[in-house]
Structures are given as structure tokens and as C-alpha cells.
Design a protein around this motif. Sequence first.
Motif, short mmCIF file in Angstrom:
data_model
loop_
_atom_site.label_atom_id
_atom_site.label_comp_id
_atom_site.label_asym_id
_atom_site.label_seq_id
_atom_site.Cartn_x
_atom_site.Cartn_y
_atom_site.Cartn_z
N LEU A 78 0.83 -1.21 0.00
CA LEU A 78 0.00 0.00 0.00
C LEU A 78 0.86 1.26 0.00
CD1 LEU A 78 -2.84 -1.02 2.50
CD2 LEU A 78 -2.83 -1.15 0.00
N ASP A 79 1.99 1.20 0.70
CA ASP A 79 2.90 2.34 0.70
C ASP A 79 3.42 2.61 -0.71
OD1 ASP A 79 2.57 2.68 3.41
OD2 ASP A 79 4.43 1.63 3.96
N LEU A 80 3.71 1.55 -1.46
CA LEU A 80 4.16 1.72 -2.84
C LEU A 80 3.04 2.29 -3.70
CD1 LEU A 80 6.18 1.30 -5.14
CD2 LEU A 80 5.37 -1.06 -5.33
N PHE A 81 1.83 1.76 -3.54
CA PHE A 81 0.67 2.22 -4.30
C PHE A 81 0.41 3.70 -4.05
CE2 PHE A 81 -4.06 2.57 -4.69
CZ PHE A 81 -4.17 2.26 -6.04
N GLN A 82 0.63 4.14 -2.82
CA GLN A 82 0.37 5.53 -2.43
C GLN A 82 1.57 6.45 -2.63
OE1 GLN A 82 -2.69 6.26 -2.16
NE2 GLN A 82 -3.35 6.26 -0.03
#
Length: 331
Positions: A78-82
Motif C-alpha cells: 500500500l505504501d508503494l501504491f500511495q
Amino acid sequence: MYNALNSHQPKVVVIGGGTGLPVILKNLKNHHVDITAVVTVADDGGSSGVIRDYINVVPPGDIRNVIAALSELPQTVLDLFQYRFNSKDQFFAGHAIGNLIIAALSEMENGIFDAVQYLSKAMQVDGHIYPAANEPLELNAEFTDGTTMKGESEITAADKMIKRVWVETHDKKHEPQAVQQVIDAILDADQIVIGPGSLFTSILPNLMIKNVGQAILESQADVVYICNIMTQKGETDNFTEADHVRVLNEHLGKNFVNTVLVNNREVPSEYIDHQRWNEISQPVKHDFNGLREMGCRVISADFLELKERGAFHNGQEVADELMNLIGRPNE
């Protein structure tokens, strides 16, 4: 009203946009409910606006944040997606990776709706995420001085009192319409939650899609409005809670809001960093009598979370109250 003895999950439809929506959804996900998020497609600012200008897709920012809130993937993914590029590259600077993925899928799937359904499966989303329309919409406003303006960010920046807003398609050859899945979800809901979020630029753009507004009026669900804690500069200066609901009712031509969640904890003025949060000005004023005159049930409680020198909704407290309203014990 949901019966706890029933085996089916209560169906909760949350309608809105902006930063408040993911906070509520992330906490609702912890309860045994069937969540549908209906997300605005009329944003025109930031990375979303730049992408929209380049390739004419629905602005993906609000959708990206909702996907992250409902995803069951590990936080590292999720950190990568965001992740938002801080490079000085002329194109990538300021863009979130998730926005680029959504834009690419919108082209591949010939529309934002199917793109979000595809990405929801890939991101292991717990619930349903439905863009309010399958095409980008333009927000229009008429101010009390009789002038009109187009564009979410421009409307807010005008710093005038807004009389009404409406949405249009780019070609203006047809009325904006939500896909049937959105309408079915609203009509089948046990509870419809509106907000929190910018009244004129995050919430009303959804309700002004004709078949969405009509479905809400026809629904038998309890319509719950989560009133903003702070007023927003250029939109709701000096508004009371009753003013917020009055504007909603006037736009749909009927008193349709059944229940209003109101924060009753005082916001310490010395805590708020007004320079950092320049979109807010002061706590929304209480007007419980005004709400009751419009037929609203008022739930007043401490829904406040103070963080980062700003005033926000405590997502857990709000989600717990929403569960109480549909007769489901908190889990």
C-alpha cells in the motif's frame, strides 16, 4: 433496520470524496458489513487534475485513497501504491503511483468503472468501490451574486458564497449518469452514509448526478450525514450543522437526511495550525433545533481526533456509531 439475528451482512453505502471518506471506510472495514463506496469523479486538482488534463480520464486521486483504505494487502504494498514522486522530473514530480496505475487501467478497460473493478480484485479490496460516473464530470457553481464558475479548485478559490452546484459531462450532449451497479447498491442499502467531506465539491457532485439523487430519495435506508467538524474556507464559512443539511436538502428538493452525526467536543483554537490547514476556518456552529425542524435525528458525541495540528473525525468512533444505528453490536 438491520436485524442482528439475520445472517446477512448489513449493506452500507458511503458516498463522498476527499480525505474524510477513507478514514470512515478504513474503520468500517473492521466490522462485519458489506461496504460500497461511491466516489466523486469531479475533482480537478493536484496530480489527479494534471493526469486528467493530459489523457482525459476520471481524476483518480479520491479513488486511489479509497482503494488503499479498503485493501487487504500488506502495508508495504500500500505504501508503494500511495507513493508520490518527489523527483524534479517534469512529468513524474508530484504524481502518485496509484494515480498512474488507475489512469493506465482506465485506458485499457475503456472506462474508469471497469478499471476500478479490475484493480479492486488485484488489490484485494474488502467491499465495492464504484466511481459515481464512468466518465469525468465538470463541477459548476452559481454564487449568490449571480456569477457562475466551473472547476472544483476554481470554485473553492473564488471565496464566494455558493448558491448551488451541478455537474456536466465534457461534451454536454447528455446528462451525467451513474452505472446501474451504483443505483442498485443505493436502493439495496440498509444504511446510506454521506460525508464527511467538502460539502459543495466532494459530496454534492455525487448527489447531483440525476439517477444517484433519485435513488437516494427512493431508498428505504436510513440516510446518515456525518457533519464536518470545521467550516471550509470558500465553501461553508460561518455555516451551522443545520446549514449543511439545508443545502443538501435544497439540492435534492426534499428533506432526505434522516440522521446527523455531530461532534460535541470543543476544538482548542490554540491547537489548530490555520496556516497549514488553510481550507478550514472555525468549528461548525451547533444548531440542533434547526436540524430537528428538518426532521433529523441528532447524534451528538465526541467524534474529534486532534492530529497534525488539525481537527479530524475519529474514524473508529464514527464507525462504531454507524453500527449502533443499524442495530449491530460493535465487534
